[in-house]
Every structure is written in C-alpha cells, then in structure tokens.
Design an enzyme around this catalytic site. Structure first.
Site, PDB file in Angstrom:
ATOM      1  N   ARG A   6      -9.507   0.817   8.833  1.00 26.25           N
ATOM      2  CA  ARG A   6      -9.031  -0.615   9.288  1.00 26.25           C
ATOM      3  C   ARG A   6     -10.025  -1.069   9.819  1.00 26.25           C
ATOM      4  O   ARG A   6     -10.107  -1.955  10.244  1.00 26.25           O
ATOM      5  CB  ARG A   6      -7.563  -0.756   9.773  1.00 26.25           C
ATOM      6  N   LYS A  39       1.044  -0.782  -0.225  1.00 28.61           N
ATOM      7  CA  LYS A  39      -0.342   0.138   0.164  1.00 28.61           C
ATOM      8  C   LYS A  39       0.931   1.129  -0.102  1.00 28.61           C
ATOM      9  O   LYS A  39       0.959   2.056  -1.120  1.00 28.61           O
ATOM     10  CB  LYS A  39      -0.293  -0.303   0.963  1.00 28.61           C
ATOM     11  N   ARG A  57      -0.475  -9.498  13.099  1.00 27.33           N
ATOM     12  CA  ARG A  57      -1.121  -8.136  12.408  1.00 27.33           C
ATOM     13  C   ARG A  57      -2.434  -9.230  11.289  1.00 27.33           C
ATOM     14  O   ARG A  57      -3.131  -8.495  10.799  1.00 27.33           O
ATOM     15  CB  ARG A  57      -0.054  -7.467  11.492  1.00 27.33           C
ATOM     16  N   ARG A  68      11.620  -0.753  12.180  1.00 25.26           N
ATOM     17  CA  ARG A  68      10.109  -1.046  13.037  1.00 25.26           C
ATOM     18  C   ARG A  68       9.881  -2.231  13.319  1.00 25.26           C
ATOM     19  O   ARG A  68      10.311  -3.568  13.114  1.00 25.26           O
ATOM     20  CB  ARG A  68       9.067  -1.329  11.539  1.00 25.26           C
ATOM     21  N   ARG A  82      11.456  -5.382   5.385  1.00 30.22           N
ATOM     22  CA  ARG A  82      11.276  -4.917   5.461  1.00 30.22           C
ATOM     23  C   ARG A  82      12.322  -4.653   6.856  1.00 30.22           C
ATOM     24  O   ARG A  82      12.826  -3.083   7.006  1.00 30.22           O
ATOM     25  CB  ARG A  82      10.476  -3.891   5.328  1.00 30.22           C
TER      26      ARG A  82
END
Ligand code: B4P
Length: 199
Positions: A89, A14, A146, A134, A128
C-alpha cells in the site's frame, strides 16, 4: 510460481474476489487487512497499535505490515503461489515485497487493479459497516480519509508495476461473478505468457 497482487481502493472488492481466486487457483491468500484484524481480535500489542491507526483511516506503519508479510512468507516457505490482497500500500512496502520475493527467487507476475467509482465505494463500505462491526466502515469521515490515503500513498505505486508491464485494470463494478470472470481471463492470459516452470 505465480504471484498476484489484487490492487484497488478500500471497498473495491479485493477481499471478496480473493476468496474466490484462492479456491480456483490454489493460491496462498495474504491479506494484511485480515491479518491485522486477527491481531486486533486477539488483543495482541501489535493489534492494539494497529487499531489506533485503522480506526482513524490511516495506514498501519510500514515496518509492522512488512514484518507480518515477512513472517507469513517464512511460514509458507515451501509454497509457490501467493495472492497479496491489500499489500503493498506504499512505495516502501512495494520495495520490501520485491526484496522478499527476490530472496525466494521469484517476483510479482501480475497486478490487477479493481476500478470502482467513489460513489459505489462509499455505498459498499457503509453497507458493510452495518454488519461487519468494522469501525472504519461506519464513519463517512474515516472512509474519506481512507480514500485520501489511497490516492496519495497507494495509487502512485501502480507506476512501479506499469514500468514492469505487470499492471492491468479490471472493471470492478457489476456482479461479483462478472468481475471474477474478468479477473480470471486476465490471470489465464498472463499465465500463458509465463514459462510453465514459473507457475
Ligand atoms: P482491508 O482489509 O484491505 O480492506 P478494504 O481495502 O477496506 O476492503 P476490500 O477492497 O478488501 O473490500 P471488500 O472485498 O471487503 O484494509 C483495512 C485497513 O487495514 C486499512 O484501511 C488500513 O488501515 C489497514 N491496512 C491493511 N493493509 C495495510 C497495509 N498494507 N499497510 C498499512 N495498513 C494496512 O468489499 C467491500 C464491500 O463491498 C463488502 O461488503 C462486499 O460484500 C461488497 N462488494 C464487493 N464486491 C461487490 C460487488 N461487485 N457488488 C456489490 N458489492 C460488492
């Protein structure tokens, strides 16, 4: 006015695709993930609260996220076209967004859902995590949490947009440019069906 929602599970691309879309279509990019991370890096009280949820792979409470979007829309009062990335969400967020857009006498034009297998998502997120700093990307247990939240709370809101015939799935695997082209084709097609004074 043209209002796009980029929809899909964590790691589906996204954020990656949004960067290219805002440039091509001159949309105002509203990413709740980025806005929350900005609060975290500024160590605001909201950021401290948000971090405690994000680190566990949970959603930040609706009222916090809706408040952020509300003030962003207010900030861009005269802007016409928005790209919502990672928002809504939950059903409550989708409902709040409809109401906020209604006040601006507009609505969601299109929801594009990026379709990516779980195996590929895990690969991308762990990758990532190596460079992004993160903490929600480095731990596989948090990543699975998640996905569970996405399945239980986020995926069901697709029905709301399907009923309005605004929902479309796009293949989210391939090169970034290949996926971008598919997204652009879907947007261009939708724009043709909207009266020109609406975008
Ligand atoms: P977000 O910031 O929205 O992030 P995300 O869903 O994890 O990732 P995204 O789909 O944007 O993936 P990206 O393009 O970066 O959310 C983070 C957290 O914030 C949430 O878990 C939640 O706690 C909180 N939050 C956010 N919004 C909320 C809301 N509305 N309500 C409550 N809480 C909220 O891509 C991922 C990786 O894949 C990148 O490294 C990228 O380089 C790579 N990649 C992308 N496309 C690729 C491709 N085609 N091929 C190979 N790699 C690719």
């Amino acid at each position: 006015m043209f209002n796009l929602i980029l929809f899909g599970p964590p790691g589906s691309g996204k954020g990656t695709q949004s960067e290219k879309l805002v440039e091509k279509y001159q949309l105002i990019h509203l990413s709740t993930g980025n806005l929350l991370r900005e609060e975290i890096s500024n160590r605001t009280p909201l950021g401290v609260e948000a971090k405690s949820f994000m680190d566990k792979g949970q959603l930040v409470p609706d009222e916090v996220v809706v408040g952020i979007i509300d003030s962003c829309l207010e900030h861009h009062k005269d802007a016409a076209d928005f790209l919502f990335d990672g928002f809504p969400r939950t059903a409550a967020q989708a409902d709040a967004l409809d109401k906020l857009l209604n006040l601006k006498k507009t609505e969601i034009s299109l929801v594009l859902a990026l379709d990516v297998t779980e195996e590929e998502l895990i690969k991308r997120l762990l990758n990532r995590g190596k460079t992004s700093g993160r903490s929600d990307d480095t731990n596989e247990t948090v990543i699975h949490q998640r996905f569970a939240v996405y399945k239980n709370e986020t995926a069901p809101i697709a029905e709301h947009y399907k009923k309005l015939r605004r929902f479309q799935t796009v293949k989210g695997e391939g090169t970034i440019d290949e996926i971008f082209n598919l997204i652009c084709q879907a947007i261009d097609k939708r724009m043709k069906t909207l009266p020109s004074d609406l975008w």
